[in-house]
Structure formats: structure tokens, C-alpha cells
Design a protein around this motif. Sequence first.
Motif, PDB file in Angstrom:
ATOM      1  N   UNK A 176     -42.034  27.587 -14.682  1.00 61.96           N
ATOM      2  CA  UNK A 176     -42.170  26.251 -15.283  1.00 61.96           C
ATOM      3  C   UNK A 176     -41.645  25.108 -14.428  1.00 61.96           C
ATOM      4  N   UNK A 177     -40.660  25.378 -13.556  1.00 65.38           N
ATOM      5  CA  UNK A 177     -40.117  24.329 -12.712  1.00 65.38           C
ATOM      6  C   UNK A 177     -40.871  24.195 -11.377  1.00 65.38           C
ATOM      7  N   UNK A 209     -31.420  24.347 -17.956  1.00 61.91           N
ATOM      8  CA  UNK A 209     -32.465  23.362 -17.721  1.00 61.91           C
ATOM      9  C   UNK A 209     -33.268  23.073 -18.979  1.00 61.91           C
ATOM     10  N   UNK A 210     -34.178  22.095 -18.924  1.00 60.86           N
ATOM     11  CA  UNK A 210     -34.930  21.669 -20.104  1.00 60.86           C
ATOM     12  C   UNK A 210     -35.857  22.735 -20.688  1.00 60.86           C
ATOM     13  N   UNK A 211     -36.213  23.747 -19.912  1.00 57.87           N
ATOM     14  CA  UNK A 211     -37.093  24.798 -20.419  1.00 57.87           C
ATOM     15  C   UNK A 211     -36.371  25.719 -21.405  1.00 57.87           C
ATOM     16  N   UNK A 289     -38.081  18.988 -14.460  1.00 51.85           N
ATOM     17  CA  UNK A 289     -37.169  19.425 -13.400  1.00 51.85           C
ATOM     18  C   UNK A 289     -37.980  20.146 -12.334  1.00 51.85           C
ATOM     19  N   UNK A 290     -37.797  19.758 -11.071  1.00 49.41           N
ATOM     20  CA  UNK A 290     -38.502  20.422  -9.972  1.00 49.41           C
ATOM     21  C   UNK A 290     -37.508  21.283  -9.214  1.00 49.41           C
ATOM     22  N   UNK A 303     -32.578  20.557  -2.904  1.00 50.64           N
ATOM     23  CA  UNK A 303     -32.060  20.782  -4.259  1.00 50.64           C
ATOM     24  C   UNK A 303     -31.323  19.556  -4.787  1.00 50.64           C
ATOM     25  N   UNK A 304     -31.392  19.355  -6.092  1.00 53.56           N
ATOM     26  CA  UNK A 304     -30.664  18.251  -6.721  1.00 53.56           C
ATOM     27  C   UNK A 304     -29.178  18.525  -6.661  1.00 53.56           C
ATOM     28  N   UNK A 305     -28.421  17.473  -6.664  1.00 52.54           N
ATOM     29  CA  UNK A 305     -26.955  17.631  -6.578  1.00 52.54           C
ATOM     30  C   UNK A 305     -26.443  18.229  -7.882  1.00 52.54           C
TER      31      UNK A 305
END
Length: 305
Positions: A176-177, A209-211, A289-290, A303-305
Amino acid sequence: MMPIISSRTLQNGKCIPVIGFGAGTAWFKRADQVHEFNHGLVNSTKAALNVGFRHLDLAEVYGTDDEIGKALKETGVPRDQIFITSKLITNIAHVKEATQSILQKVGISYLDLLLIHAPFLPPGTSVSQAWSEMEALVDAGVVTSIGVSNFRVEDLKDLLSYARIKPVVNQVEFHPYLQQPELHQFCKAHGIVMCGYSGLISLNKKVGGPVDTVVEVIAKERGLSPAQVLILWGIQKEVVVITTSSQEQRLREYLAAAAAAGSGDAAVGRVNLLSEEEMQSIDEAGSQLHFRQYWQEQFGFVPSA
């Protein structure tokens, strides 16, 4: 009674089961482990075959061919009942020899599918040369089908411009991401079946995460595990799901979901297909969210912090 797992038809008329047992990821051997024999993988592969998996996903870089060979020999499942994929990259400069090495270690006479593991090849090698040698293996009957892995749209366009035998599969990270809609659509338009690895990433790498909430709600309402929901989602997206586990009960759960999703039936056992609304809710949550777990540097992913 083992579940009946359906297949996707490849553009050359061959069939690939909609779910496969992966011998990489958790089983991958580091450089200091290559000479260690993993009895746990043997047992898990035997369990996978015994509960009904008929698709094994290998790669030379995993270093697990000997274990898969032992498991195949000890289960005694007929070779023509198993779809076996492998991938080349380390020894891509010597396709014929590398493939023969895989066959010898696994104890088989042919591969159902051979993939170029990634377009990011070692210096002095090229996709075009490797592909030509893979086409020769198809001609010789050593390999039934050929394809690629981790190829982007631009990589596929280049390959299609000269390939005599077209790629039937592109195996990529898919969850999903990382839904990759443009790549997915391109593959469908050109008759390339997408295989997805790391489909359960939101359960083991990006927890919180949002999933999570969306999948948990669907799982609770249906009496399923979150993993089953994600497997249903992937296969209903027309993606062949590659997954793994060392636990037999989880392997049975995965197969139950694959049996329902692959059949297209309203229900198989206790598992029902996801509705359009449920599919969309996972799509939308995932798009918030990727994340990419593998080949981050090559794909320029930060990657996000």
C-alpha cells in the motif's frame, strides 16, 4: 484438504500461481553466512509445500538454493506441479553458467521463470547482452519463461525495443505504501504480469502508518488476520504475491486468502473477497505515506525523518 490456488496466464500461455513462497528476505544470507546451511529454511519450505504452496521464488544472491533443493527432494512433490522462479545479478555476465549452477544446487533440470534481478547491473555488463543469453536458454528448453525484476517504466521501454522474446513478468516491491500505479498500468498494457514482494511491509517495517487502522478494521469485521487482508488486496490488484513465513499456521492463512482472491469467487472457506470500498480505503490510506524498503539508493528514495 489443500486449498486450490489459481494462476495468472502469462503472455506466452504459461501459468504462474497467484501466490509464491519467497526464499529471500528473512532467509537472505549475508557474506559471512554463505557457507552456513539453514535447516530452518528447509523445514519452512517443506511446510509451505505440504500446505499447498506450488510457487517458489528464488535468486542466486539469496544463497539459499541448496536448502530449497533439499526441501524439494524430501517433500517429493512432482517437479511439474511446482513453479520455480530464480533471478540473476551477481553472475549476470555469465547467464548460462549461473543458471546451470542454480539448477544443479536446486536439483532440477529447468526453471519455469528466470528474471534479471534488477536493471542496476555490475560494471561491464548490460541488460541487452543478458537478455540475449536468457532468450537462448528459452530456445534450449533450460528456461520456460523470462522476465525482469525491479524494472522501471523506462527500463521496460528500453528492453521492449529490442527483445525477441518479450518479458512476461516484472517482480517489484509492491504494498500500500508503494503502489506504483504508472508502472502497474504500463505492465498491464504490455501484457507483463506484475509480481509483488514485501506486500506485508506495513505489518513488519512501517508499523503505525495510516494503513494499519484501515486494515485492522477490515480484518476484525471479517474475522481475518491483517496479513490476509493485505494478500487479498494485492491479488485483487492483479499482482502475484510473493511472501514467506517460518510458521505453518501463517502459511495456511496466506493460502486461504490467495485461494479466495485468485478464484474470483464470492467466498472460499471463511475468506471473502474485499469489496470495492474496502480496496479503495486501503489505496487511499496507503497513498498518504510513500515508503520503499529495498534498492532505496538506486531509486533515489530518501526515507522520511
